[in-house]
Enzyme design. Structure first.
Site, PDB file in Angstrom:
ATOM      1  N   HIS A 157       1.741   2.251  -3.368  1.00 32.03           N
ATOM      2  CA  HIS A 157       0.669   2.978  -4.074  1.00 32.03           C
ATOM      3  C   HIS A 157       0.729   4.466  -3.714  1.00 32.03           C
ATOM      4  CE1 HIS A 157      -1.795  -0.100  -6.050  1.00 32.03           C
ATOM      5  NE2 HIS A 157      -1.757  -0.840  -4.972  1.00 32.03           N
ATOM      6  N   GLU A 172       0.843  -1.221   0.000  1.00 31.45           N
ATOM      7  CA  GLU A 172       0.000   0.000   0.000  1.00 31.45           C
ATOM      8  C   GLU A 172       0.864   1.252   0.000  1.00 31.45           C
ATOM      9  OE1 GLU A 172      -2.773  -0.793  -0.757  1.00 31.45           O
ATOM     10  OE2 GLU A 172      -2.817  -2.834   0.005  1.00 31.45           O
TER      11      GLU A 172
END
Ligand SMILES: CSCC[C@H](NC=O)C(=O)N[C@@H](C)C(=O)N[C@@H](CO)C(=O)O
Ligand SMILES: [Fe+2]
Length: 255
Positions: free
Chosen positions: A198, A195
């Site tokens: 991202h 994550e």
């Protein structure tokens, strides 16, 4: 099997979110040349680095943005407003994450370019621990790395091996704005790093794959590009056939 490598200074820098590098990261991590390069790439004033109410506006139910949508590669702003809207956004992110069989989700994956992620490595509501991280900063990664067969909700049905540090130390804000520090290892460390990528200038999991592993999913990536073109009538903003690895993604275990 991917080659083992130790964690370089650059690799660590690659894990730091750009808005945080200027103000909060320990300065010993920054080479002057790096700071200059960041400035040239468009690092701007503090106000531009934080999300406005407009940046945080959303309409439930949230939908997962799929590769190769350019939102996934856009810059993600820091958050400095910890209000009911932010709580609602995190709740909605958990909803869509559980509905799509995810174990983590970053805000750009639902079309909001801000530094927010949610995860629960148990993957089921009511099990495990729900974690929300705002403006995360990585300040230490282990030298030991591990391979894991990763999937990404923005690449439905695609799984491939990615090598990453086995454990990691993080500073972040919680949903109320309180600062905290946490050490992660095992699956939570894996999900966090996925994550975090991202949020970090839109680094996607295939940016960290070896050439060999990338080849094994090339046709599936192309199929997503074709799907994007037919759904939007637009040219795919990136093509795996023309793929050039981004210099700043100092990955782990690249060929
Ligand atoms: C191993 S890190 C994966 C994080 C990822 N988050 C956002 O893209 C994610 O949730 N991917 C899912 C495809 C995933 O890993 N789901 C689990 C549980 O169903 C799986 O084992 O496939
Ligand atoms: Fe993902």
């Amino acid at each position: 099997m991917a080659a083992r490598c130790s964690v370089s200074h650059n690799a660590l820098l690659s894990l730091l979110p750009r808005p945080m590098l200027s103000s909060r990261a320990p300065s010993r991590l920054l080479r002057p040349s790096k700071v200059l390069a960041m400035a040239r790439r468009g690092f701007s004033s503090q106000e531009d680095d934080f999300a406005s109410p407009d940046d945080l506006r959303f309409e439930p139910p949230l939908k997962i943005v799929e590769y190769p949508h350019p939102i996934l590669r856009a810059r993600n702003k820091g958050i400095n407003t910890f209000d009911e809207n932010l709580k609602k956004l995190a709740d909605e992110m958990f909803d869509v994450m559980y509905k799509t069989d995810g174990i983590g989700l970053s805000a750009p994956q639902v079309g909001i370019n801000v530094q927010l992620m949610v995860f629960n490595s148990a993957g089921e509501r009511g099990e495990g621990e729900e974690i929300i991280l705002v403006n995360p900063i990585v300040y230490r990664v282990s030298k030991k790395t591990v391979l894991f067969n990763e999937g990404c909700l923005s690449f439905p049905g695609i799984y491939a091996d990615v090598e990453r540090p086995a454990s990691i130390k993080i500073d972040a804000r919680d949903i109320t704005g309180g600062s905290f520090r946490v050490n992660l290892s095992g699956l939570p460390a894996r999900v966090f790093q996925h994550e975090f990528d991202h949020l970090q200038q839109g680094v996607l999991f295939f940016d960290r794959m070896t050439e060999e592993v990338l080849s094994s999913i090339r046709s599936q990536l192309k199929a997503l590009e074709v799907k994007y073109e037919s759904q939007t009538g637009l040219q795919s903003p990136e093509r795996i056939d023309d793929y050039k690895r981004r210099e700043e993604v100092a990955g782990f275990g690249r060929a």
